[in-house]
Write a protein that holds these residues in place. Structure first.
Motif, PDB file in Angstrom:
ATOM      1  N   VAL A   1       2.132  -1.902   6.011  1.00  0.00           N
ATOM      2  CA  VAL A   1       1.160  -0.649   6.546  1.00  0.00           C
ATOM      3  C   VAL A   1       1.001   0.032   5.240  1.00  0.00           C
ATOM      4  O   VAL A   1       1.387   1.008   5.539  1.00  0.00           O
ATOM      5  N   GLN A   2      -0.011  -0.354   4.336  1.00  0.00           N
ATOM      6  CA  GLN A   2      -0.435   0.307   3.147  1.00  0.00           C
ATOM      7  C   GLN A   2      -1.786   0.020   3.657  1.00  0.00           C
ATOM      8  O   GLN A   2      -2.349  -0.745   3.378  1.00  0.00           O
ATOM      9  N   TYR A   3      -2.817   1.285   4.493  1.00  0.00           N
ATOM     10  CA  TYR A   3      -3.667   0.520   4.159  1.00  0.00           C
ATOM     11  C   TYR A   3      -5.229   1.329   3.565  1.00  0.00           C
ATOM     12  O   TYR A   3      -5.154   0.652   3.534  1.00  0.00           O
ATOM     13  N   PRO A   4      -4.655   1.828   2.857  1.00  0.00           N
ATOM     14  CA  PRO A   4      -5.406   2.349   1.985  1.00  0.00           C
ATOM     15  C   PRO A   4      -5.896   1.478   0.731  1.00  0.00           C
ATOM     16  O   PRO A   4      -6.899   0.810   0.663  1.00  0.00           O
ATOM     17  N   ILE A   5      -4.509   1.299   0.546  1.00  0.00           N
ATOM     18  CA  ILE A   5      -4.937  -0.108  -0.428  1.00  0.00           C
ATOM     19  C   ILE A   5      -4.889  -1.202  -0.304  1.00  0.00           C
ATOM     20  O   ILE A   5      -5.791  -2.599  -0.322  1.00  0.00           O
ATOM     21  N   CYS A   6      -5.259  -2.388   1.160  1.00  0.00           N
ATOM     22  CA  CYS A   6      -5.262  -3.256   2.319  1.00  0.00           C
ATOM     23  C   CYS A   6      -7.024  -3.090   2.587  1.00  0.00           C
ATOM     24  O   CYS A   6      -7.809  -4.233   2.343  1.00  0.00           O
ATOM     25  N   CYS A   7      -7.414  -2.100   2.556  1.00  0.00           N
ATOM     26  CA  CYS A   7      -8.773  -1.595   2.371  1.00  0.00           C
ATOM     27  C   CYS A   7     -10.150  -1.816   1.374  1.00  0.00           C
ATOM     28  O   CYS A   7     -10.972  -2.795   0.648  1.00  0.00           O
ATOM     29  N   VAL A   8      -8.842  -1.395   0.083  1.00  0.00           N
ATOM     30  CA  VAL A   8      -9.410  -1.965  -1.107  1.00  0.00           C
ATOM     31  C   VAL A   8      -9.801  -3.776  -1.522  1.00  0.00           C
ATOM     32  O   VAL A   8     -10.286  -4.237  -2.285  1.00  0.00           O
TER      33      VAL A   8
ATOM     34  N   PRO B   1       6.717   4.308  17.182  1.00  0.00           N
ATOM     35  CA  PRO B   1       6.055   5.269  17.921  1.00  0.00           C
ATOM     36  C   PRO B   1       5.374   6.360  16.102  1.00  0.00           C
ATOM     37  O   PRO B   1       4.410   7.189  16.133  1.00  0.00           O
ATOM     38  N   HIS B   2       6.238   6.719  15.365  1.00  0.00           N
ATOM     39  CA  HIS B   2       6.457   7.590  14.077  1.00  0.00           C
ATOM     40  C   HIS B   2       5.951   6.717  12.558  1.00  0.00           C
ATOM     41  O   HIS B   2       5.580   6.905  11.826  1.00  0.00           O
ATOM     42  N   SER B   3       5.486   5.940  13.636  1.00  0.00           N
ATOM     43  CA  SER B   3       5.283   4.588  12.009  1.00  0.00           C
ATOM     44  C   SER B   3       3.054   5.555  11.368  1.00  0.00           C
ATOM     45  O   SER B   3       2.722   5.941  12.596  1.00  0.00           O
ATOM     46  N   ILE B   4       3.210   4.863  10.785  1.00  0.00           N
ATOM     47  CA  ILE B   4       2.023   5.523   9.762  1.00  0.00           C
ATOM     48  C   ILE B   4       1.084   4.363   9.243  1.00  0.00           C
ATOM     49  O   ILE B   4       1.666   3.232   9.191  1.00  0.00           O
ATOM     50  N   TRP B   5      -0.041   5.119   8.587  1.00  0.00           N
ATOM     51  CA  TRP B   5      -1.006   3.894   7.753  1.00  0.00           C
ATOM     52  C   TRP B   5      -0.611   3.910   6.435  1.00  0.00           C
ATOM     53  O   TRP B   5      -1.314   3.498   5.681  1.00  0.00           O
ATOM     54  N   LEU B   6       0.253   4.398   5.769  1.00  0.00           N
ATOM     55  CA  LEU B   6       0.506   4.847   4.248  1.00  0.00           C
ATOM     56  C   LEU B   6       2.044   5.075   4.097  1.00  0.00           C
ATOM     57  O   LEU B   6       2.111   6.041   4.460  1.00  0.00           O
TER      58      LEU B   6
ATOM     59  N   TRP C   1       1.674  13.135  -4.133  1.00  0.00           N
ATOM     60  CA  TRP C   1       2.296  11.914  -4.704  1.00  0.00           C
ATOM     61  C   TRP C   1       1.615  10.527  -3.833  1.00  0.00           C
ATOM     62  O   TRP C   1       0.543   9.790  -5.118  1.00  0.00           O
ATOM     63  N   HIS C   2       1.196  10.828  -3.104  1.00  0.00           N
ATOM     64  CA  HIS C   2      -0.480   9.710  -2.048  1.00  0.00           C
ATOM     65  C   HIS C   2      -1.208   9.999  -2.788  1.00  0.00           C
ATOM     66  O   HIS C   2      -2.063   9.016  -2.663  1.00  0.00           O
ATOM     67  N   LEU C   3      -1.973  11.273  -3.013  1.00  0.00           N
ATOM     68  CA  LEU C   3      -2.623  11.555  -3.088  1.00  0.00           C
ATOM     69  C   LEU C   3      -3.348  11.565  -4.474  1.00  0.00           C
ATOM     70  O   LEU C   3      -4.275  10.849  -4.895  1.00  0.00           O
ATOM     71  N   PHE C   4      -2.292  11.340  -5.274  1.00  0.00           N
ATOM     72  CA  PHE C   4      -2.447  10.835  -6.979  1.00  0.00           C
ATOM     73  C   PHE C   4      -2.453   9.442  -7.264  1.00  0.00           C
ATOM     74  O   PHE C   4      -3.324   9.180  -7.652  1.00  0.00           O
ATOM     75  N   GLY C   5      -1.746   9.115  -5.839  1.00  0.00           N
ATOM     76  CA  GLY C   5      -1.774   7.772  -6.373  1.00  0.00           C
ATOM     77  C   GLY C   5      -2.874   6.825  -5.772  1.00  0.00           C
ATOM     78  O   GLY C   5      -3.320   5.633  -6.201  1.00  0.00           O
ATOM     79  N   ILE C   6      -3.379   7.117  -4.695  1.00  0.00           N
ATOM     80  CA  ILE C   6      -4.790   6.779  -4.310  1.00  0.00           C
ATOM     81  C   ILE C   6      -5.642   6.744  -4.911  1.00  0.00           C
ATOM     82  O   ILE C   6      -6.439   6.061  -5.646  1.00  0.00           O
ATOM     83  N   PHE C   7      -5.651   8.286  -5.575  1.00  0.00           N
ATOM     84  CA  PHE C   7      -6.651   8.181  -6.984  1.00  0.00           C
ATOM     85  C   PHE C   7      -6.762   6.964  -7.755  1.00  0.00           C
ATOM     86  O   PHE C   7      -7.807   6.600  -8.076  1.00  0.00           O
TER      87      PHE C   7
END
Length: 223
Positions: free
Chosen positions: A61-68, A119-124, A142-148
């Motif tokens: 469940v790591q949506y941004p990395i999967c898209c990349v 129900p509490h699952s998120i995409w990152l 941290w997530h914003l830093f990491g995605i950048f």
């Protein structure tokens, strides 16, 4: 699925194996030729690693990395076309439509997965491993830093693709390796903080390869 994720995590190491083989072979070929080399083997290994890591990121469940990884896989496939003597001609609309279509497909897959997750699952989220289970928490800073950092790390392929389409020639230029180096340093810090060894190993072991390719290209320019 949530109960299986920790046991599926080691599958991601197969992706790092292909990425590591990609740069080990590239480094060896570059030392032989005295220049930064990027042939078909580089892109075949890239495509395989992209597919495997995309599956891993979907399961964790790591949506941004999967898209990349989906987009990078498409770029690897396109570079294989450009390495042919007569690469298929495609319009800019078709290229961008392909990228948007891939991102839409990933989004749909994550949406469907969410229907069958807790129900509490998120995409990152922090991946679940055999030694680190449960819902880990990491601040959005941290997530914003990491995605950048990860986007910067992946920008090397997007810039390379733009140059390859413009020149109708697949090659690895100096900006590819500088983006690799800077993006890898930021990504390493993020994935280390997350405890994600699958995504950490790739950028970490690639650091000496990036530095060496920069040296080879600079030596060629100033010689």
């Amino acid at each position: 699925m949530d109960e299986l994720r920790p046991f599926l995590y080691p599958l991601g190491w197969f992706a790092t194996l292909f990425f590591g083989a990609r740069f080990a072979l590239q480094w060896f070929q570059s030392e032989l030729t005295g220049e930064s080399y990027g042939g078909k083997s580089f892109w075949y290994l890239s495509l395989t690693g992209n597919c495997l890591l995309a599956i891993h990121c979907f399961l964790q469940v790591q949506y941004p990395i999967c898209c990349v990884q989906f987009i990078n896989g498409w770029i690897a496939w396109r570079n294989l076309q450009l390495l042919e003597q007569k690469p298929p001609l495609t319009s800019s609309f078709q290229k961008w439509a392909s990228c948007i279509g891939l991102i839409s497909l990933v989004t749909l897959l994550f949406f469907v997965q969410g229907l069958f997750s807790s129900p509490h699952s998120i995409w990152l989220r922090i991946p679940q491993t055999p030694w680190q289970q449960g819902e880990g928490v990491l601040g959005w800073g941290w997530h914003l830093f990491g995605i950048f950092g990860y986007i910067l790390f992946s920008l090397r392929f997007w810039v390379q693709w733009w140059r390859a389409e413009k020149e109708v020639k697949s090659r690895l230029s100096l900006d590819f390796w500088w983006l690799s180096l800077v993006g890898a340093l930021v990504s390493c810090l993020y994935f280390w903080r997350m405890g994600d060894t699958v995504n950490l190993i790739g950028p970490l072991v690639g650091l000496p390869v990036y530095v060496r390719n920069i040296q080879l290209l600079k030596k060629r320019v100033y010689s």
